[in-house]
Design a protein around this motif. Structure first.
Motif, short mmCIF file in Angstrom:
data_model
loop_
_atom_site.label_atom_id
_atom_site.label_comp_id
_atom_site.label_asym_id
_atom_site.label_seq_id
_atom_site.Cartn_x
_atom_site.Cartn_y
_atom_site.Cartn_z
N LEU A 30 0.95 -1.13 -0.03
CA LEU A 30 -0.13 -0.08 -0.03
C LEU A 30 0.90 1.31 -0.14
CD1 LEU A 30 -2.81 1.21 0.14
CD2 LEU A 30 -2.73 0.87 2.74
N VAL A 31 1.87 1.20 0.62
CA VAL A 31 2.73 2.35 0.80
C VAL A 31 3.71 2.81 -0.41
CG1 VAL A 31 4.90 3.27 2.11
CG2 VAL A 31 2.84 2.37 3.52
N TRP A 32 4.01 1.57 -0.77
CA TRP A 32 4.86 1.90 -2.17
C TRP A 32 3.96 2.24 -3.48
CZ3 TRP A 32 7.08 -3.98 -1.48
CH2 TRP A 32 8.13 -3.81 -0.52
N SER A 33 2.81 1.90 -3.38
CA SER A 33 1.73 2.20 -4.36
C SER A 33 1.35 3.52 -4.26
CB SER A 33 0.32 1.27 -4.31
OG SER A 33 0.61 -0.22 -4.43
N ILE A 34 1.10 4.20 -2.82
CA ILE A 34 1.09 5.47 -2.76
C ILE A 34 2.13 6.37 -3.20
CG2 ILE A 34 0.75 7.36 -0.87
CD1 ILE A 34 -1.06 5.21 0.86
N ILE A 35 3.33 5.87 -2.88
CA ILE A 35 4.62 6.66 -3.71
C ILE A 35 4.62 6.98 -5.00
CG2 ILE A 35 7.21 6.60 -3.62
CD1 ILE A 35 7.09 5.03 -1.14
N LEU A 36 4.06 5.83 -5.64
CA LEU A 36 4.05 5.90 -7.28
C LEU A 36 3.12 6.84 -7.53
CD1 LEU A 36 4.52 2.03 -7.77
CD2 LEU A 36 6.20 3.72 -8.53
N VAL A 37 1.77 6.83 -7.06
CA VAL A 37 0.64 7.64 -7.46
C VAL A 37 1.07 9.10 -6.91
CG1 VAL A 37 -1.49 8.23 -6.93
CG2 VAL A 37 -1.02 5.75 -7.11
N THR A 38 1.73 9.43 -5.83
CA THR A 38 2.12 10.86 -5.59
C THR A 38 3.17 11.32 -6.53
OG1 THR A 38 1.87 10.20 -3.21
CG2 THR A 38 3.05 12.09 -3.85
N HIS A 39 3.88 10.25 -7.13
CA HIS A 39 4.99 10.95 -8.09
C HIS A 39 4.16 11.13 -9.49
CE1 HIS A 39 7.72 10.15 -11.29
NE2 HIS A 39 8.44 10.80 -10.65
N LEU A 40 3.04 10.39 -9.73
CA LEU A 40 2.65 10.70 -10.91
C LEU A 40 1.82 12.09 -10.61
CD1 LEU A 40 0.66 7.33 -11.69
CD2 LEU A 40 2.48 8.47 -13.14
N ARG A 41 1.25 12.54 -9.56
CA ARG A 41 0.54 13.66 -9.30
C ARG A 41 1.84 14.77 -9.26
NH1 ARG A 41 -4.88 13.67 -7.32
NH2 ARG A 41 -4.49 15.89 -7.68
N TYR A 42 2.89 14.68 -8.85
CA TYR A 42 3.92 15.68 -8.74
C TYR A 42 4.19 15.89 -10.50
CZ TYR A 42 8.77 17.38 -9.05
OH TYR A 42 9.73 17.88 -9.40
N ARG A 43 4.43 14.87 -11.19
CA ARG A 43 4.74 15.21 -12.55
C ARG A 43 3.72 16.24 -13.16
NH1 ARG A 43 8.36 12.37 -15.66
NH2 ARG A 43 10.25 11.79 -14.60
N ARG A 44 2.39 15.91 -12.72
CA ARG A 44 1.31 16.68 -13.24
C ARG A 44 1.41 18.06 -12.77
NH1 ARG A 44 -4.98 15.13 -12.46
NH2 ARG A 44 -4.66 16.20 -10.55
N ALA A 45 1.75 18.24 -11.54
CA ALA A 45 1.76 19.77 -11.05
C ALA A 45 3.07 20.21 -11.62
CB ALA A 45 2.22 19.46 -9.62
N VAL A 46 4.12 19.65 -12.17
CA VAL A 46 5.30 20.27 -12.73
C VAL A 46 4.90 20.72 -14.07
CG1 VAL A 46 7.63 19.73 -14.03
CG2 VAL A 46 6.97 18.78 -11.35
N ARG A 47 4.12 19.82 -14.84
CA ARG A 47 3.56 20.38 -16.13
C ARG A 47 2.59 21.55 -16.12
NH1 ARG A 47 2.55 14.72 -16.41
NH2 ARG A 47 0.36 15.10 -16.31
N GLU A 48 1.85 21.50 -15.08
CA GLU A 48 1.11 22.70 -14.67
C GLU A 48 1.83 24.09 -13.84
OE1 GLU A 48 -2.11 21.02 -12.56
OE2 GLU A 48 -3.03 19.93 -14.08
N GLY A 49 3.07 24.06 -13.75
CA GLY A 49 3.67 25.27 -13.21
C GLY A 49 3.47 25.36 -11.80
N ARG A 50 3.12 24.26 -11.18
CA ARG A 50 2.82 24.58 -9.62
C ARG A 50 3.73 23.96 -8.84
NH1 ARG A 50 -1.13 21.40 -7.94
NH2 ARG A 50 -1.44 20.10 -9.80
N ALA A 51 4.75 23.17 -9.37
CA ALA A 51 6.15 22.43 -8.65
C ALA A 51 7.10 22.87 -9.27
CB ALA A 51 5.54 21.23 -8.29
N ALA A 52 8.34 22.92 -8.69
CA ALA A 52 9.60 23.04 -9.34
C ALA A 52 10.13 21.55 -9.82
CB ALA A 52 10.66 23.44 -8.24
N VAL A 53 10.88 21.68 -10.91
CA VAL A 53 11.44 20.57 -11.45
C VAL A 53 12.63 19.89 -10.71
CG1 VAL A 53 12.60 19.78 -13.55
CG2 VAL A 53 10.54 21.57 -13.69
#
Length: 481
Positions: A377-400
């Motif tokens: 469960l924890v490993w899966s959450i890390i992977l999904v969190t990373h997917l959302r981080y990448r989306r935030a980067v594309r939208e300019g809401r997070a640093a690369v």
């Protein structure tokens, strides 16, 4: 957009873990009792094909840690993946990740001190198993209370013992295969890997059913992320530790198994018997069982020390800081030790001592089934969190992040599919199905606990829409979620 720079300290912690300790914690986190002890059961079921599943699981978990590494270099956080889940998935997921990681490692710690008590009985068969577990817990808790540097030194030497044992086995085994010396020299051959009934002698399906044991052996690979707030120069040391994972997996897991199964045919292994003991005994090394029992004993203490106490204390403190637990959990000593959180974890782990006293024969099975489900469960959450981080980067809401996960998002989905498949296998086997029941109950408890927090207004994350508490190291001008 500029890249965030690491702060000298994170969340009040002291950066006391140097390169030497960080590397050894990373190595020790990937070597546990699952390899030294559990692999015997897996070999008897999967035969030489177990090597394949260790390689597959290692590749998948490398993807998980690379995803975590990208998040860590975006913003080194003391709360690690719980903070990232809170930032990119929302308050509930930060809460759920912190407490799930806590219960996962508390139960693993229980399993490890259970194992430690069992191993001591090799030398002192009349000494009660629960007494050894209690003594070990008290000593390790005391060491962690002093300072993080003491913790780091303990882990360094625990890991050194494990590494020495595995390298010794590999070197001796290669010598037997090439030079033919010792009692095993006449029968040792790499042909054992395919000639004794095939690669998967009991069939592919029965072989696949060992994947749960394999994943349990890798548990702790994410610990390098938990140390982010206390590592000196994290932008250099953390990527270095992560990048060497494939080499460590190949050497300590695949290399050891290839040599062991070449020296001793898989058919000579039995459930509950350490493959290292069997190989050393076959070679004719004196006191082989005693040597390996000592190594596995220290390995169990290492896992309890690193994940069961160090890791859980940091996650509990993160929960206290974010309003997802009592505020007292957020307190630090002058030396940067989360004493209250550490003591809570230690006291709950003492319940494992009680399980030992009541039902020592089944304690390990009860506890590891819950722990493995929590890890997935924890490993899966890390992977999904990373997917959302990448989306935030594309939208300019997070640093690369300067440290990128290869192949994302496709590699994220591939790893998630593998975890889903292993979950099906866990549910298929009546002996491991308990893990899914335990996780289902845990999810219900998490939901109820979060509702209570919301009613009491304790979820401070709601006020910031999931953003972290003033993340040290965030780039100037970088927008937060």
């Amino acid at each position: 957009m500029t890249t965030p720079q690491a702060a000298p300290t994170e969340g009040g912690y002291k950066r006391s873990l140097g390169t030497r300790q960080t590397q050894m914690i990373a190595i020790g986190g990937t070597i546990g009792t699952g390899l030294f002890l559990g692999a015997g059961t897996a070999i008897s079921q999967a035969g030489p094909s177990l090597i394949i599943w260790y390689a597959v699981a290692g590749a998948v978990l490398f993807l998980v840690v690379r995803a975590l590494g990208e998040l860590l270099m975006y913003r080194p956080a003391a709360g690690s993946f719980a903070d990232y889940a809170r930032e990119f998935l929302g308050p509930f997921w930060g809460y759920a990740t912190a407490w799930t990681y806590w219960i996962m490692w508390v139960t693993t710690g229980m399993a490890e001190i259970t194992a430690a008590g069992n191993f001591v009985r090799y030398w002192a068969p009349d000494f009660a198993q629960w007494k050894t577990a209690l003594i070990a817990l008290v000593v390790l808790t005391g060491a962690n209370l002093i300072s993080v540097k003491i913790f780091g030194e303990l882990e360094f030497w625990f890991a050194m013992i494990k590494v020495t044992a595995i390298l010794g086995m590999i070197l001796i085994g290669v010598g037997v295969l090439i030079l033919g010396f010792s009692d095993a020299g006449d029968t040792a051959s790499v042909t054992h890997l395919w000639a004794d009934g095939g690669i998967a002698p009991h069939g592919v399906w029965n072989s696949l059913m060992t994947l749960q044991i394999v994943l349990f052996a890798y548990q702790g690979v994410e610990l390098v992320g938990v140390t982010a707030g206390e590592v000196k120069d994290p932008r250099k040391n953390i990527p270095r530790a992560i990048n060497t994972l494939p080499l460590r997996f190949a050497l300590f897991y695949l290399g050891a198994l290839v040599v062991i199964l070449s020296v001793v045919s898989w058919s000579e292994f039995h459930p509950g018997t350490s493959p290292f003991v069997a190989a050393f005994a076959k070679i004719g090394i004196p006191a082989a069982a005693g040597i390996i029992n000592f190594v596995v004993f220290t390995s169990a203490l290492s896992s309890c020390n690193a994940g069961g106490l160090y890791g859980t204390a940091r996650m509990l403190r993160s929960a206290g800081l974010n309003g997802h637990g009592p505020k007292a959990l957020a307190r630090l000593t002058e030396r940067g030790v989360p004493r209250t959180a550490l003591m809570v974890s230690s006291v709950v782990m003492a319940a494992g001592v009680g399980v030992n006293a009541i039902d020592p024969e089944h304690a390990f099975t009860y506890i590891t089934s819950v722990s493995t489900g929590g890890a997935i469960l924890v490993w899966s959450i890390i992977l999904v969190t990373h997917l959302r981080y990448r989306r935030a980067v594309r939208e300019g809401r997070a640093a690369v992040s300067p440290y990128r996960m290869p192949g994302a998002p496709y590699t994220n989905w591939l790893a998630l599919a593998c975890f889903a498949f292993v979950t099906v296998l866990i549910g298929w086997d009546p002996d491991t199905r308990l893990a899914l029941y335990g996780i289902a109950v845990w999810v219900v408890l998490l939901g109820l606990g979060y509702l209570v927090l919301r009613v009491r207004g304790r979820d401070t994350a709601d006020e910031s829409a999931g953003a972290p508490d003033e993340p040290a190291g965030l780039a100037d001008g970088a927008l937060r979620n």
